[in-house]
Structure formats: C-alpha cells, structure tokens
Design an enzyme around this catalytic site. Sequence first.
Site, mmCIF file in Angstrom:
data_model
loop_
_atom_site.group_PDB
_atom_site.id
_atom_site.type_symbol
_atom_site.label_atom_id
_atom_site.label_comp_id
_atom_site.label_asym_id
_atom_site.label_seq_id
_atom_site.Cartn_x
_atom_site.Cartn_y
_atom_site.Cartn_z
ATOM 1 N N TYR A 42 30.608 55.229 34.366
ATOM 2 C CA TYR A 42 30.853 54.298 33.244
ATOM 3 C C TYR A 42 30.172 52.940 33.477
ATOM 4 C CZ TYR A 42 33.818 51.297 30.221
ATOM 5 O OH TYR A 42 34.291 50.387 29.308
ATOM 6 N N TYR A 45 43.793 53.482 46.333
ATOM 7 C CA TYR A 45 42.508 53.136 45.708
ATOM 8 C C TYR A 45 42.161 51.671 45.973
ATOM 9 C CZ TYR A 45 39.413 51.413 42.097
ATOM 10 O OH TYR A 45 38.410 50.756 41.450
#
Length: 330
Positions: free
Chosen positions: A13, A142
């Site tokens: 993206y 993350y």
Amino acid sequence: MSPNVLVTGGAGYIGSHTSKELARAGYNVFIYDNLSRGHRWAVRWGPLIEGDLHDTERLRRVMEENRIEAVLHFAALIAVGESMQTPEVYFHNNVVGSLSLLNAMRAAGVGKIVFSSTAGVYGIPEIIPIEESSPTVPLNAYGDSKLMVEKILHWEGVCHGLQYIALRYFNAAGGDPDGETGEDHYPETHLIPCLLQAAQGARDPCPIFGDDYPTPDGTCIRDYVHVTDLAEAHVKALHYLERGGSNATLNLGTGHGYSVKEILIAAEKVIGHPVPVVQQPRRPGDPPLLVAAAGRAGEVLGWKPTRSSLDNILGTAWRWQEQHAALARG
Ligand code: UDP
C-alpha cells in the site's frame, strides 16, 4: 544521471504510492518484494525483483548490479492482531529480515535508508499530541518489532555511519488521486476500507469497536494522513539524506484527530447513502486517543500534509474501492 533506489515492499500500500512519487521525482525505482502481502498490479513504477528479505546474498547482488544508492524499506508484516497470535513470525520477518537487509546494504556499500515505522511504538501515550520524545512502550508485537528496528538503525548509525530517517506513520489512509494504486489488505481490518466495503455490500456491516471511551462521542480518535502525503515525506527524507542531513526519527501525522463516528458521518456524505455498521465492544489494545505532534517533520524535512482533509482521504479511498471492486468482479 537519475539515482537508483531500492524499494522493499514496493508492491504494498504505502510502498506503491511512494514508488510513484519517487519516479515522479526522477528516481529509478527497483522494487524488491516477495508478494506475500503485496500485489503484482501495484508494481507500475519500476521493475519487480521477486525476493525475500532474508536472502542477504541476493539483496547484496541486486544492490550491486543495479548500482543502488539508497533503500526505502517498507517490507513488513503489519497486522496488529496477527502479531499477537504469532509474535515470533513478526520478529523473524520484521526484525531479522531488516537485519538481513542492513547486512546486505553494508556489504554493497549502500549507506542510506528511509524506514517505515509506526505510531504503534508509543503504546498508550501519556500526553497528546504525541512528541517524538514520548516514551515508547508498544502494546503489541508489531509495534515492538518496528521499535527494535529503529534501535538497530540507531546503532548502525553510531557504529557504521549509516544515514537513516525513521518515519512513524499515524493512520495511513486514502488512495492515489489518479486511481493507479490503492489500499488492498487481506483480511482488511482498517476502519476506512471496512466502512467503504460495507457500503458496497462487499462485506458484513462494519463493526464500530467501543462507544464508551473517554472521548467526546465515546469512540476512538485517530490522526488520519493521506498516503500520498506519506509518500511525499519519503521523497523529502531521501533528499534530506542526500544533502547530508543527520539521522532522525519523525512523526508523520496531521496533528488533528477524528473519532470513528466522525469518520462514519464523513464517509456517508462522500458515498451518498448510509453505511451499515454494528456496534461492538472495544477491540483489545486500542488506545482511546492518538494524535501526532506533527511539527518536527516540517522543521527537519520541510514536509506538510496537504492532501489529508477527510473529504480528500475518503473521496480518493472511495473512488479506489469502487474501481477496484469493479476490476475484481471482472
Ligand atoms: N475501528 C472500528 N471498526 C473497524 C476497524 C477499526 O471501529 O472495523 C476503529 C478502531 O477501534 C480504531 C480506529 O477505528 O479506534 C482505527 O482503527 P484502524 O484499524 O483503522 O487503525 P489503527 O488505529 O488500529 O492503526
């Protein structure tokens, strides 16, 4: 001669939007991606080199053969929930993979990198807006994997003279204004594409996670920044490193927050009809309020978000969803 740059994760993206801006700025873009999460269709601004971050030798050869002068490093796993199910996979991919890339850069004599970090490094902030100097206490694997890479970059700078900029993104959103690339994650967990897909009937009603937060309307507030603004910041970061600028870690946000309900109302205005939603309990790990102190990137890089109004974010995202859904239907 135009400089050659390597974009890891350039089929994703933010990586694909940045590839476009780099090409527009005159760079020769080489995309290195294993296509595990990225898309072949998103590779439009330079050749695709299919490869894995862990393949240090391959990366070294790719950099030498293509006379790469700098790396923009996007390749990473980015799903917060998934990172709490398999943290080891996240550390292996995001941390060990980045180390492999840095080893290859050192071997190939490439000394500049722009790194994709996240506001997720801050966890639950004590003070809003969030300064870069705020404590970093990630709530999930993350965020911690990105923070670890920031620390590695710091020491590579100290010990080997690596030049770097780490960019901590707040909520990346929107799509390419020309509709040439856009957001496409599977499964999609982000608010804006969820709302738009629900509006298209392409998925169940979009969940609204929590309405009892200590915010004016009870829903979480985030700082949404248009992906093309993010892409432009990377080009500016590269120019800055080329001028010999010193290493820095910078927030990329607008300094303005919107609640989930405000996003819903704005989305319905852009779409022109109500969006099916369903109220659900809070999603674990969501801080109530995340808004960037956004001035430092302006001071250091001369960057200012200019495309991040809600109308533009939602308008470009909606056009992309409509066009992309049409393509997917064939
Ligand atoms: N959110 C929501 N429904 C969704 C996805 C997200 O209500 O289907 C909320 C989420 O709880 C958060 C905000 O929208 O408060 C932004 O979430 P997103 O996953 O887009 O980005 P994050 O802030 O987690 O990086």
